[in-house]
Design a protein around this motif. Structure first.
Motif, mmCIF file in Angstrom:
data_model
loop_
_atom_site.group_PDB
_atom_site.id
_atom_site.type_symbol
_atom_site.label_atom_id
_atom_site.label_comp_id
_atom_site.label_asym_id
_atom_site.label_seq_id
_atom_site.Cartn_x
_atom_site.Cartn_y
_atom_site.Cartn_z
ATOM 1 N N ILE A 1 4.068 14.308 -6.624
ATOM 2 C CA ILE A 1 3.588 13.343 -7.607
ATOM 3 C C ILE A 1 4.721 12.571 -8.274
ATOM 4 O O ILE A 1 4.572 11.383 -8.602
ATOM 5 N N LEU A 2 5.888 13.200 -8.457
ATOM 6 C CA LEU A 2 7.019 12.484 -9.050
ATOM 7 C C LEU A 2 7.469 11.343 -8.135
ATOM 8 O O LEU A 2 7.842 10.262 -8.622
ATOM 9 N N GLU A 3 7.430 11.582 -6.837
ATOM 10 C CA GLU A 3 7.798 10.525 -5.891
ATOM 11 C C GLU A 3 6.787 9.390 -5.936
ATOM 12 O O GLU A 3 7.162 8.207 -5.851
ATOM 13 N N PHE A 4 5.510 9.719 -6.058
ATOM 14 C CA PHE A 4 4.493 8.671 -6.176
ATOM 15 C C PHE A 4 4.737 7.829 -7.420
ATOM 16 O O PHE A 4 4.627 6.588 -7.381
ATOM 17 N N LYS A 5 5.073 8.474 -8.512
ATOM 18 C CA LYS A 5 5.330 7.737 -9.754
ATOM 19 C C LYS A 5 6.540 6.812 -9.589
ATOM 20 O O LYS A 5 6.513 5.653 -10.018
ATOM 21 N N GLN A 6 7.593 7.340 -8.976
ATOM 22 C CA GLN A 6 8.811 6.545 -8.790
ATOM 23 C C GLN A 6 8.566 5.362 -7.863
ATOM 24 O O GLN A 6 8.994 4.233 -8.150
ATOM 25 N N MET A 7 7.886 5.611 -6.750
ATOM 26 C CA MET A 7 7.618 4.538 -5.796
ATOM 27 C C MET A 7 6.656 3.512 -6.379
ATOM 28 O O MET A 7 6.784 2.308 -6.117
ATOM 29 N N TYR A 8 5.720 3.981 -7.174
ATOM 30 C CA TYR A 8 4.788 3.041 -7.813
ATOM 31 C C TYR A 8 5.525 2.136 -8.800
ATOM 32 O O TYR A 8 5.332 0.911 -8.807
ATOM 33 N N ILE B 1 4.279 1.339 2.064
ATOM 34 C CA ILE B 1 5.307 2.045 1.301
ATOM 35 C C ILE B 1 4.988 3.528 1.369
ATOM 36 O O ILE B 1 3.865 3.942 1.060
ATOM 37 N N LYS B 2 5.978 4.336 1.788
ATOM 38 C CA LYS B 2 5.758 5.773 1.906
ATOM 39 C C LYS B 2 6.739 6.541 1.017
ATOM 40 O O LYS B 2 7.881 6.120 0.843
ATOM 41 N N THR B 3 6.271 7.659 0.516
ATOM 42 C CA THR B 3 7.150 8.526 -0.265
ATOM 43 C C THR B 3 8.169 9.191 0.664
ATOM 44 O O THR B 3 7.922 9.332 1.859
ATOM 45 N N VAL C 1 0.853 -1.187 0.000
ATOM 46 C CA VAL C 1 0.000 0.000 0.000
ATOM 47 C C VAL C 1 0.889 1.237 0.000
ATOM 48 O O VAL C 1 1.738 1.404 0.876
ATOM 49 N N LEU C 2 0.677 2.112 -0.982
ATOM 50 C CA LEU C 2 1.499 3.312 -1.153
ATOM 51 C C LEU C 2 0.761 4.551 -0.657
ATOM 52 O O LEU C 2 -0.427 4.733 -0.952
ATOM 53 N N MET C 3 1.475 5.404 0.075
ATOM 54 C CA MET C 3 0.894 6.649 0.582
ATOM 55 C C MET C 3 2.007 7.666 0.816
ATOM 56 O O MET C 3 3.194 7.320 0.779
ATOM 57 N N ALA C 4 1.633 8.904 1.064
ATOM 58 C CA ALA C 4 2.612 9.934 1.394
ATOM 59 C C ALA C 4 3.195 9.671 2.779
ATOM 60 O O ALA C 4 2.569 9.007 3.615
ATOM 61 N N LYS C 5 4.377 10.219 3.031
ATOM 62 C CA LYS C 5 5.044 10.013 4.321
ATOM 63 C C LYS C 5 4.189 10.530 5.474
ATOM 64 O O LYS C 5 4.089 9.890 6.527
ATOM 65 N N ASP D 1 -0.598 -2.630 -4.547
ATOM 66 C CA ASP D 1 -1.975 -3.048 -4.824
ATOM 67 C C ASP D 1 -2.966 -1.905 -4.582
ATOM 68 O O ASP D 1 -4.049 -1.891 -5.169
ATOM 69 N N MET D 2 -2.598 -0.981 -3.694
ATOM 70 C CA MET D 2 -3.446 0.158 -3.375
ATOM 71 C C MET D 2 -2.599 1.412 -3.254
ATOM 72 O O MET D 2 -1.446 1.343 -2.825
ATOM 73 N N VAL D 3 -3.222 2.544 -3.609
ATOM 74 C CA VAL D 3 -2.567 3.842 -3.464
ATOM 75 C C VAL D 3 -3.564 4.805 -2.822
ATOM 76 O O VAL D 3 -4.731 4.864 -3.229
ATOM 77 N N PHE D 4 -3.108 5.535 -1.815
ATOM 78 C CA PHE D 4 -3.938 6.558 -1.183
ATOM 79 C C PHE D 4 -3.423 7.940 -1.594
ATOM 80 O O PHE D 4 -2.258 8.266 -1.372
ATOM 81 N N LEU D 5 -4.330 8.723 -2.176
ATOM 82 C CA LEU D 5 -4.039 10.114 -2.502
ATOM 83 C C LEU D 5 -5.005 10.976 -1.700
ATOM 84 O O LEU D 5 -6.216 10.955 -1.949
#
Length: 364
Positions: free
Chosen positions: A141-148, A132-134, A110-114, A154-158
């Motif tokens: 947004i560039l960090e989200f793209k890189q981490m993705y 997973i955190k930026t 699961v990806l999200m901001a720090k 499987d999931m991303v929170f914006l």
């Protein structure tokens, strides 16, 4: 006694201090306490809501209509969707829980901001998902793209705008990111503060109909707790494709929203003028906090919400500042638990803000 091992070391969500606790701890009378720590509407809710609750209090002894069809239809009409694209939760955070449980397992990422809404991480860890955190505290947004690209979550929170910091991605960045994500990745757009962002800057405005027509893997979350002033009624909602909503309904418990809460939400939707007046006052008063910060060399984060975040320097501890204000009867949110030496202040009424800024002057 043995418990689910996923609970070991899991932090409990730190809610904003209630007025009752400040009364008990410091002996301050409730009328002398200013609560600006939980981003509630300082003007309360629409008078239409108050009247409806008072006139229908007898309904409290009945279970609600579990289909919640009337509220779903009102939300569907508001956003130009079908009622089967709507799910209602006890606050939007319950919809977050539904999404996690529907999509994630121990093998999920699961990806999200720090620094963002803490319940994303808490719910994900409850099922054993990997967080997973930026690198940056705010949404970049560039960090989200890189981490993705690196982790394929499987999931991303914006969180748009982001709580607890207040910054906000542009809609174009959000759409570009989703367009590059795998169709099987569930992207959660948390729009708890979108009413404020839309009013301040059209570039930040995300219309659920537009995003759902373009992407099948997105759920948009909204709430009645902020702009509508119904934090105590606990009503949130999710808007998504029929496929996603059907999956979430398999997890939703029966009667998860009380009958008076449903009534309050329906009546709140009938008084958009109240909401727009509040938002206008909110940004007028926010200017005072921004001006004060500039005049006193306080770093602040430009906000598209109903709060402002002051970043404190090395000479001031956010914990000490928050406690000092608390002792004076002002509740703000200390962000030390997020790893940030900062305080978050809900924008109050003019009278409340007079008091807060007066105390800040004294503190400085």
């Amino acid at each position: 006694m043995n418990f689910n091992q996923e609970l070991a070391g899991l932090a409990v969500y730190e809610a904003g201090k209630p007025i009752e606790l400040v009364v008990r701890e410091f002996g301050i009378q409730p009328c002398d306490i200013i609560k600006l720590g939980s981003n509630e509407n300082p003007y309360g809710c629409s008078p239409k809501v108050s009247v409806a609750i008072s006139e229908n209090s007898r309904l409290a002894s009945f279970y609600p209509d579990d289909s919640m069809i009337e509220l779903k239809e009102k939300l569907a009409k508001k956003y130009g969707l079908e009622q089967n694209q709507v799910i209602i939760g006890s606050g939007s955070d319950q919809i977050i829980e539904f999404c996690i449980r529907a999509k994630c397992t121990k093998n999920s990422k699961v990806l999200m901001a720090k620094t963002t809404f803490a319940m994303y991480e808490i719910y994900a860890k409850q099922v054993g998902a990997h967080i997973i955190k930026t690198p940056s505290h705010s949404h970049e947004i560039l960090e989200f793209k890189q981490m993705y690209a690196q982790h394929k979550p499987d999931m991303v929170f914006l969180c748009v705008p982001n709580n607890p910091l207040g910054e906000c991605l542009d809609k174009s960045d959000v759409f570009e990111f989703i367009s590059q994500a795998d169709p099987d990745t569930l992207v959660v757009i948390d729009g708890a503060y979108q009413e404020f962002a839309k009013a301040k800057d059209k570039a930040k405005a995300i219309e659920p109909k537009e995003v759902l027509e373009r992407f099948d893997n997105v759920i948009y979350l909204g709430t009645f707790s902020k702009a509508y002033g119904l934090g105590g009624m606990r009503v949130g909602y999710g808007l998504a494709s029929r496929e996603i909503i059907e999956a979430l309904h398999k997890i939703r418990p029966p009667f998860n929203i009380g009958v008076l809460s449903l009534l309050a939400a329906k009546k709140a939707l009938e008084d958009e003028a109240f909401v727009q007046t509040y938002i206008k006052h909110n940004f007028e008063e926010m200017i005072r906090y921004e001006s004060f910060a500039r005049a006193n060399q306080i770093v602040f984060i430009p906000s598209w919400t109903n709060f402002i975040t002051y970043i404190l320097d090395d000479k001031k501890s956010s914990t000490e500042v928050a406690l000092w204000l608390l002792q004076k009867g002002v509740i703000v949110r200390n962000l030390a638990s997020y790893g940030v030496n900062a305080i978050r202040i809900t924008i109050g009424t003019p009278q409340q803000n007079d008091r807060v800024l007066e105390l800040f002057s004294e503190l400085l």
